[in-house]
Design a protein around this motif. Structure first.
Motif, PDB file in Angstrom:
ATOM      1  N   VAL A 287     -32.773 -37.321 -45.337  1.00  0.00           N
ATOM      2  CA  VAL A 287     -33.960 -37.145 -44.497  1.00  0.00           C
ATOM      3  C   VAL A 287     -33.817 -37.951 -43.204  1.00  0.00           C
ATOM      4  CG1 VAL A 287     -36.433 -37.636 -44.330  1.00  0.00           C
ATOM      5  CG2 VAL A 287     -35.523 -36.537 -46.373  1.00  0.00           C
ATOM      6  N   ALA A 288     -33.302 -39.171 -43.307  1.00  0.00           N
ATOM      7  CA  ALA A 288     -33.098 -39.992 -42.108  1.00  0.00           C
ATOM      8  C   ALA A 288     -32.079 -39.345 -41.169  1.00  0.00           C
ATOM      9  CB  ALA A 288     -32.645 -41.392 -42.500  1.00  0.00           C
ATOM     10  N   ASP A 289     -30.991 -38.818 -41.729  1.00  0.00           N
ATOM     11  CA  ASP A 289     -29.996 -38.128 -40.904  1.00  0.00           C
ATOM     12  C   ASP A 289     -30.601 -36.893 -40.235  1.00  0.00           C
ATOM     13  OD1 ASP A 289     -28.025 -39.950 -41.478  1.00  0.00           O
ATOM     14  OD2 ASP A 289     -27.061 -38.714 -43.027  1.00  0.00           O
ATOM     15  N   SER A 290     -31.406 -36.157 -40.963  1.00  0.00           N
ATOM     16  CA  SER A 290     -32.055 -34.971 -40.391  1.00  0.00           C
ATOM     17  C   SER A 290     -33.025 -35.364 -39.285  1.00  0.00           C
ATOM     18  CB  SER A 290     -32.802 -34.198 -41.469  1.00  0.00           C
ATOM     19  OG  SER A 290     -31.901 -33.615 -42.370  1.00  0.00           O
ATOM     20  N   GLU A 291     -33.731 -36.464 -39.493  1.00  0.00           N
ATOM     21  CA  GLU A 291     -34.674 -36.924 -38.476  1.00  0.00           C
ATOM     22  C   GLU A 291     -33.946 -37.297 -37.183  1.00  0.00           C
ATOM     23  OE1 GLU A 291     -38.148 -40.303 -37.828  1.00  0.00           O
ATOM     24  OE2 GLU A 291     -37.009 -40.262 -39.695  1.00  0.00           O
ATOM     25  N   VAL A 292     -32.833 -38.015 -37.306  1.00  0.00           N
ATOM     26  CA  VAL A 292     -32.055 -38.392 -36.122  1.00  0.00           C
ATOM     27  C   VAL A 292     -31.496 -37.146 -35.442  1.00  0.00           C
ATOM     28  CG1 VAL A 292     -29.959 -39.581 -35.360  1.00  0.00           C
ATOM     29  CG2 VAL A 292     -31.517 -40.710 -36.931  1.00  0.00           C
ATOM     30  N   THR A 293     -31.053 -36.185 -36.226  1.00  0.00           N
ATOM     31  CA  THR A 293     -30.516 -34.949 -35.654  1.00  0.00           C
ATOM     32  C   THR A 293     -31.589 -34.186 -34.888  1.00  0.00           C
ATOM     33  OG1 THR A 293     -28.896 -34.789 -37.428  1.00  0.00           O
ATOM     34  CG2 THR A 293     -29.346 -32.779 -36.200  1.00  0.00           C
ATOM     35  N   VAL A 294     -32.778 -34.098 -35.448  1.00  0.00           N
ATOM     36  CA  VAL A 294     -33.870 -33.389 -34.776  1.00  0.00           C
ATOM     37  C   VAL A 294     -34.280 -34.138 -33.514  1.00  0.00           C
ATOM     38  CG1 VAL A 294     -36.282 -32.689 -34.978  1.00  0.00           C
ATOM     39  CG2 VAL A 294     -34.684 -32.197 -36.825  1.00  0.00           C
ATOM     40  N   GLN A 295     -34.347 -35.472 -33.576  1.00  0.00           N
ATOM     41  CA  GLN A 295     -34.672 -36.248 -32.387  1.00  0.00           C
ATOM     42  C   GLN A 295     -33.630 -36.034 -31.291  1.00  0.00           C
ATOM     43  OE1 GLN A 295     -35.018 -40.256 -33.821  1.00  0.00           O
ATOM     44  NE2 GLN A 295     -37.129 -39.987 -34.501  1.00  0.00           N
ATOM     45  N   THR A 296     -32.366 -35.963 -31.685  1.00  0.00           N
ATOM     46  CA  THR A 296     -31.302 -35.710 -30.719  1.00  0.00           C
ATOM     47  C   THR A 296     -31.456 -34.326 -30.109  1.00  0.00           C
ATOM     48  OG1 THR A 296     -29.812 -37.125 -31.969  1.00  0.00           O
ATOM     49  CG2 THR A 296     -28.801 -35.602 -30.423  1.00  0.00           C
ATOM     50  N   LEU A 297     -31.732 -33.349 -30.938  1.00  0.00           N
ATOM     51  CA  LEU A 297     -31.910 -31.980 -30.467  1.00  0.00           C
ATOM     52  C   LEU A 297     -33.084 -31.887 -29.489  1.00  0.00           C
ATOM     53  CD1 LEU A 297     -30.733 -29.146 -30.892  1.00  0.00           C
ATOM     54  CD2 LEU A 297     -32.430 -28.826 -32.686  1.00  0.00           C
ATOM     55  N   VAL A 298     -34.177 -32.552 -29.794  1.00  0.00           N
ATOM     56  CA  VAL A 298     -35.344 -32.550 -28.914  1.00  0.00           C
ATOM     57  C   VAL A 298     -35.017 -33.250 -27.597  1.00  0.00           C
ATOM     58  CG1 VAL A 298     -37.694 -33.461 -28.643  1.00  0.00           C
ATOM     59  CG2 VAL A 298     -37.040 -32.308 -30.751  1.00  0.00           C
ATOM     60  N   SER A 299     -34.268 -34.342 -27.658  1.00  0.00           N
ATOM     61  CA  SER A 299     -33.884 -35.050 -26.435  1.00  0.00           C
ATOM     62  C   SER A 299     -33.003 -34.176 -25.550  1.00  0.00           C
ATOM     63  CB  SER A 299     -33.139 -36.343 -26.774  1.00  0.00           C
ATOM     64  OG  SER A 299     -33.971 -37.237 -27.445  1.00  0.00           O
ATOM     65  N   VAL A 300     -32.054 -33.492 -26.157  1.00  0.00           N
ATOM     66  CA  VAL A 300     -31.188 -32.597 -25.380  1.00  0.00           C
ATOM     67  C   VAL A 300     -32.011 -31.460 -24.788  1.00  0.00           C
ATOM     68  CG1 VAL A 300     -29.268 -30.963 -25.545  1.00  0.00           C
ATOM     69  CG2 VAL A 300     -29.101 -33.208 -26.642  1.00  0.00           C
ATOM     70  N   ARG A 301     -32.909 -30.904 -25.569  1.00  0.00           N
ATOM     71  CA  ARG A 301     -33.777 -29.830 -25.058  1.00  0.00           C
ATOM     72  C   ARG A 301     -34.592 -30.321 -23.865  1.00  0.00           C
ATOM     73  NH1 ARG A 301     -39.225 -28.899 -27.818  1.00  0.00           N
ATOM     74  NH2 ARG A 301     -39.419 -30.840 -26.694  1.00  0.00           N
ATOM     75  N   ASP A 302     -35.163 -31.526 -23.965  1.00  0.00           N
ATOM     76  CA  ASP A 302     -35.956 -32.073 -22.871  1.00  0.00           C
ATOM     77  C   ASP A 302     -35.116 -32.269 -21.612  1.00  0.00           C
ATOM     78  OD1 ASP A 302     -38.133 -32.072 -24.554  1.00  0.00           O
ATOM     79  OD2 ASP A 302     -38.060 -34.231 -24.961  1.00  0.00           O
ATOM     80  N   LYS A 303     -33.865 -32.719 -21.797  1.00  0.00           N
ATOM     81  CA  LYS A 303     -32.973 -32.902 -20.644  1.00  0.00           C
ATOM     82  C   LYS A 303     -32.625 -31.555 -20.005  1.00  0.00           C
ATOM     83  CE  LYS A 303     -32.276 -37.298 -20.317  1.00  0.00           C
ATOM     84  NZ  LYS A 303     -32.571 -38.042 -19.098  1.00  0.00           N
ATOM     85  N   VAL A 304     -32.399 -30.538 -20.810  1.00  0.00           N
ATOM     86  CA  VAL A 304     -32.089 -29.211 -20.279  1.00  0.00           C
ATOM     87  C   VAL A 304     -33.289 -28.666 -19.505  1.00  0.00           C
ATOM     88  CG1 VAL A 304     -31.632 -26.812 -20.921  1.00  0.00           C
ATOM     89  CG2 VAL A 304     -30.327 -28.659 -21.977  1.00  0.00           C
ATOM     90  N   ILE A 305     -34.475 -28.822 -20.039  1.00  0.00           N
ATOM     91  CA  ILE A 305     -35.679 -28.356 -19.349  1.00  0.00           C
ATOM     92  C   ILE A 305     -35.878 -29.126 -18.053  1.00  0.00           C
ATOM     93  CG2 ILE A 305     -38.206 -28.279 -19.477  1.00  0.00           C
ATOM     94  CD1 ILE A 305     -37.856 -27.566 -22.453  1.00  0.00           C
ATOM     95  N   SER A 306     -35.653 -30.423 -18.090  1.00  0.00           N
ATOM     96  CA  SER A 306     -35.779 -31.244 -16.889  1.00  0.00           C
ATOM     97  C   SER A 306     -34.776 -30.811 -15.821  1.00  0.00           C
ATOM     98  CB  SER A 306     -35.572 -32.717 -17.250  1.00  0.00           C
ATOM     99  OG  SER A 306     -35.566 -33.512 -16.119  1.00  0.00           O
ATOM    100  N   ALA A 307     -33.543 -30.541 -16.231  1.00  0.00           N
ATOM    101  CA  ALA A 307     -32.528 -30.083 -15.284  1.00  0.00           C
ATOM    102  C   ALA A 307     -32.910 -28.723 -14.702  1.00  0.00           C
ATOM    103  CB  ALA A 307     -31.172 -30.001 -15.971  1.00  0.00           C
TER     104      ALA A 307
END
Length: 105
Positions: free
Chosen positions: A76-96
């Motif tokens: 669950v902790a690994d999945s949480e970090v993965t989802v947080q990473t995915l959301v961060s990348v998505r936010d950066k793509v939207i910002s770009a």
């Protein structure tokens, strides 16, 4: 608030789920060669979904009395970090994208 350890964990998770060792080089190659950006995103999303399914299976095994609590918490902790990473990348793509849309022609 983002702490350095969370950022380091997010980068490590991204490195685990992305294919190949040097992803920047893979992105620069033409689509006919190693895929390209779309193939990279597709591969990452497949791995995220696979990790989520594995976490679900471990939770179901624990509920059935056949699993280990430590394995479930770790998954669950690994999945949480993965989802947080995915959301961060998505936010950066939207910002770009928004930054590109603000550029004068």
């Amino acid at each position: 608030m983002t702490v350095p350890s969370a950022a380091a964990n997010a980068y490590a998770a991204l490195q685990r789920i992305t294919p190949g060792g040097d992803n920047a080089q893979n992105l620069l190659k033409p689509k006919g060669e190693t895929g390209g950006f779309g193939a990279l995103l597709e591969s990452v999303m497949e791995k995220v979904v696979a990790q989520a399914h594995a976490t679900d299976m471990k939770a179901q095994q624990l509920a059935a009395g056949k699993g280990d609590l430590i394995d479930v918490v770790t998954a669950v902790a690994d999945s949480e970090v993965t989802v947080q990473t995915l959301v961060s990348v998505r936010d950066k793509v939207i910002s770009a994208y928004e930054e590109i849309m603000r550029m004068p022609i």
